[in-house]
Design a protein around this motif. Structure first.
Motif, PDB file in Angstrom:
ATOM      1  N   UNK A  77      28.132  56.098  97.367  1.00  0.00           N
ATOM      2  CA  UNK A  77      28.033  57.565  97.322  1.00  0.00           C
ATOM      3  C   UNK A  77      29.380  58.281  97.234  1.00  0.00           C
ATOM      4  N   UNK A  78      30.372  57.807  98.005  1.00  0.00           N
ATOM      5  CA  UNK A  78      31.689  58.455  97.974  1.00  0.00           C
ATOM      6  C   UNK A  78      32.345  58.293  96.611  1.00  0.00           C
ATOM      7  N   UNK A  79      32.161  57.127  96.007  1.00  0.00           N
ATOM      8  CA  UNK A  79      32.745  56.869  94.684  1.00  0.00           C
ATOM      9  C   UNK A  79      32.069  57.749  93.634  1.00  0.00           C
ATOM     10  N   UNK A  80      30.742  57.864  93.699  1.00  0.00           N
ATOM     11  CA  UNK A  80      30.021  58.714  92.743  1.00  0.00           C
ATOM     12  C   UNK A  80      30.511  60.154  92.839  1.00  0.00           C
ATOM     13  N   UNK A  81      30.676  60.644  94.056  1.00  0.00           N
ATOM     14  CA  UNK A  81      31.130  62.025  94.257  1.00  0.00           C
ATOM     15  C   UNK A  81      32.520  62.228  93.645  1.00  0.00           C
ATOM     16  N   UNK A  82      33.412  61.276  93.892  1.00  0.00           N
ATOM     17  CA  UNK A  82      34.775  61.373  93.372  1.00  0.00           C
ATOM     18  C   UNK A  82      34.788  61.278  91.847  1.00  0.00           C
ATOM     19  N   UNK A  83      34.003  60.358  91.319  1.00  0.00           N
ATOM     20  CA  UNK A  83      33.974  60.180  89.855  1.00  0.00           C
ATOM     21  C   UNK A  83      33.370  61.390  89.156  1.00  0.00           C
ATOM     22  N   UNK A  84      32.443  62.069  89.815  1.00  0.00           N
ATOM     23  CA  UNK A  84      31.865  63.283  89.235  1.00  0.00           C
ATOM     24  C   UNK A  84      32.950  64.345  89.071  1.00  0.00           C
ATOM     25  N   UNK A  85      33.753  64.527  90.109  1.00  0.00           N
ATOM     26  CA  UNK A  85      34.864  65.486  90.013  1.00  0.00           C
ATOM     27  C   UNK A  85      35.866  65.037  88.946  1.00  0.00           C
ATOM     28  N   UNK A  86      36.200  63.761  88.930  1.00  0.00           N
ATOM     29  CA  UNK A  86      37.199  63.265  87.977  1.00  0.00           C
ATOM     30  C   UNK A  86      36.720  63.450  86.539  1.00  0.00           C
ATOM     31  N   UNK A  87      35.430  63.226  86.316  1.00  0.00           N
ATOM     32  CA  UNK A  87      34.878  63.418  84.968  1.00  0.00           C
ATOM     33  C   UNK A  87      34.945  64.891  84.574  1.00  0.00           C
ATOM     34  N   UNK A 131      27.732  71.511  78.421  1.00  0.00           N
ATOM     35  CA  UNK A 131      28.244  70.169  78.704  1.00  0.00           C
ATOM     36  C   UNK A 131      28.030  69.889  80.187  1.00  0.00           C
ATOM     37  N   UNK A 132      27.504  68.707  80.495  1.00  0.00           N
ATOM     38  CA  UNK A 132      27.201  68.420  81.895  1.00  0.00           C
ATOM     39  C   UNK A 132      27.605  67.008  82.277  1.00  0.00           C
ATOM     40  N   UNK A 133      27.720  66.795  83.587  1.00  0.00           N
ATOM     41  CA  UNK A 133      28.023  65.474  84.131  1.00  0.00           C
ATOM     42  C   UNK A 133      26.722  64.944  84.727  1.00  0.00           C
ATOM     43  N   UNK A 134      26.099  63.948  84.097  1.00  0.00           N
ATOM     44  CA  UNK A 134      24.786  63.461  84.542  1.00  0.00           C
ATOM     45  C   UNK A 134      24.878  62.508  85.734  1.00  0.00           C
ATOM     46  N   UNK A 174      29.352  59.786  84.946  1.00  0.00           N
ATOM     47  CA  UNK A 174      30.550  59.555  85.753  1.00  0.00           C
ATOM     48  C   UNK A 174      30.556  58.123  86.310  1.00  0.00           C
ATOM     49  N   UNK A 175      30.577  57.141  85.407  1.00  0.00           N
ATOM     50  CA  UNK A 175      30.424  55.747  85.822  1.00  0.00           C
ATOM     51  C   UNK A 175      31.748  54.991  85.925  1.00  0.00           C
TER      52      UNK A 175
END
Length: 342
Positions: free
Chosen positions: A60-70, A46-49, A18-19
């Motif tokens: 941290x907030x961006x990583x959390x959001x990008x994980x959901x978006x992915x 299938x997973x989000x690494x 989720x980069x």
């Protein structure tokens, strides 16, 4: 039997970091469309690494959001959570547990030869990199081996990591007893590599030099069409596939073939005597038609984060049912004292 799921189907596993805020057209063609076909035949995980996402400086907030978006884009792109197991890496603690064993089994020279670490530290130098970036191939090996998969659908640039997982599985089995299945890389023959629209000799990537070279899944219809119509082409006017001498047109033909399901030979015949502009206009329409519903569905999922998180929690619970016995067996084989039952 290890690596065999419900109905006797062989198991496969894959994921994408989720980069970025959005996956791109290369991810869609090279991974997502292949994954949706894979889940028809295999017991697919299938997973989000997201744990790999902290090997470099991050918000941290961006990583959390990008994980959901992915995750939303996985589902919108065709991953069926009823048929496949979809989960977030950090929701399954067994990844970290097995990673330490894999790290202890890996030689320094072996880890130093991993080309992605060299690529990622080329500009800033290895002294500026964290140990996690150096060690993340061992975490990736754990990601794979936890689920005892028969195969790992990857792009050709990730094949080295699957080879490391294979070597570590064989090494563990030899030293401590048969425990891990040795996985095979699944590298798609078609659509595995899509190139940058502005630099068609470079792979389409989130780190593109120009945003105009990258078509994102969450782009608007207008943005998608504009980027494709502005794509770099080549000298001359003939529309033919020639990766060496016509990389721009060849890239457009590859994208069109993957999106439409028509062969490159069919497309070349269809555009005989026509201009590059005709190809771009028709390709833009085809890509908009393919990605528009994916974008709309992803945004719909993101409008209800609680429901999306619930789907991911279910996936993690299912993943742990597979991963936990594997870690338990590895811990026993390696000599860890099991905790007493209180």
């Amino acid at each position: 039997m290890p690596g065999v799921g419900a109905g006797g189907r062989e198991r496969v596993l894959s994921g994408m970091q989720p980069s970025a805020d959005s996956l791109h057209l290369g991810n869609y063609i090279g991974a997502l469309t292949n994954w949706t076909r894979t889940q028809e035949k295999y017991d697919a995980y299938f997973f989000i690494p997201d744990m790999h996402g902290i090997t470099v400086a991050h918000d941290p907030a961006v990583l959390r959001e990008r994980t959901r978006r992915t995750a939303a884009q996985y589902i919108a792109g065709g991953i069926d959570v009823e048929r496949s197991t979809l989960f977030v890496q950090s929701h399954v603690p067994e990844h970290a547990q097995l990673s330490w064993i894999m790290t202890c089994l890996t030689g320094m020279g072996e880890a130093s030869r991993m080309t992605q670490f060299k690529d990622k530290t080329q500009k800033s130098g290895s002294d500026a990199a964290g140990v996690g970036l150096f060690a993340y191939p061992m975490l990736m090996a754990a990601d794979i081996l936890l689920y005892q998969p028969h195969g790992v659908p990857v792009g050709d640039d990730q094949k080295q990591h699957v080879e490391l997982a294979r070597n570590l599985a064989q090494r563990f089995n030899h030293r401590f007893g048969e425990t891990f299945r040795v996985p095979e890389p699944f590298i798609p023959e078609n659509g595995a590599r899509i190139y940058d629209l502005q630099n068609p000799t470079a792979k389409m990537s989130k780190s593109a030099e120009s945003p105009n070279g990258l078509v994102n899944l969450l782009d608007t219809d207008r943005q998608i069409a504009k980027k494709i119509r502005s794509a770099v082409t080549d000298d001359g006017t003939e529309i033919r596939f020639d990766r060496e001498h016509k990389p721009g047109v060849s890239n457009l033909l590859s994208i069109y073939s993957a999106i439409s399901g028509r062969s490159i030979e069919q497309l070349v015949a269809e555009f005989e005597g026509r201009m590059y502009g005709h190809l771009k206009v028709e390709l833009a329409d085809a890509v908009v038609a393919a990605l528009g519903p994916v974008r709309d569905r992803a945004l719909e999922l993101l409008d209800d984060p609680a429901e999306l998180d619930a789907l991911l929690a279910c996936g993690a619970a299912k993943a742990r049912q597979t991963a936990h016995p594997v870690v338990t067996a590895a811990y026993e084989k390696i000599g860890f004292l099991p905790p007493a039952q209180v």
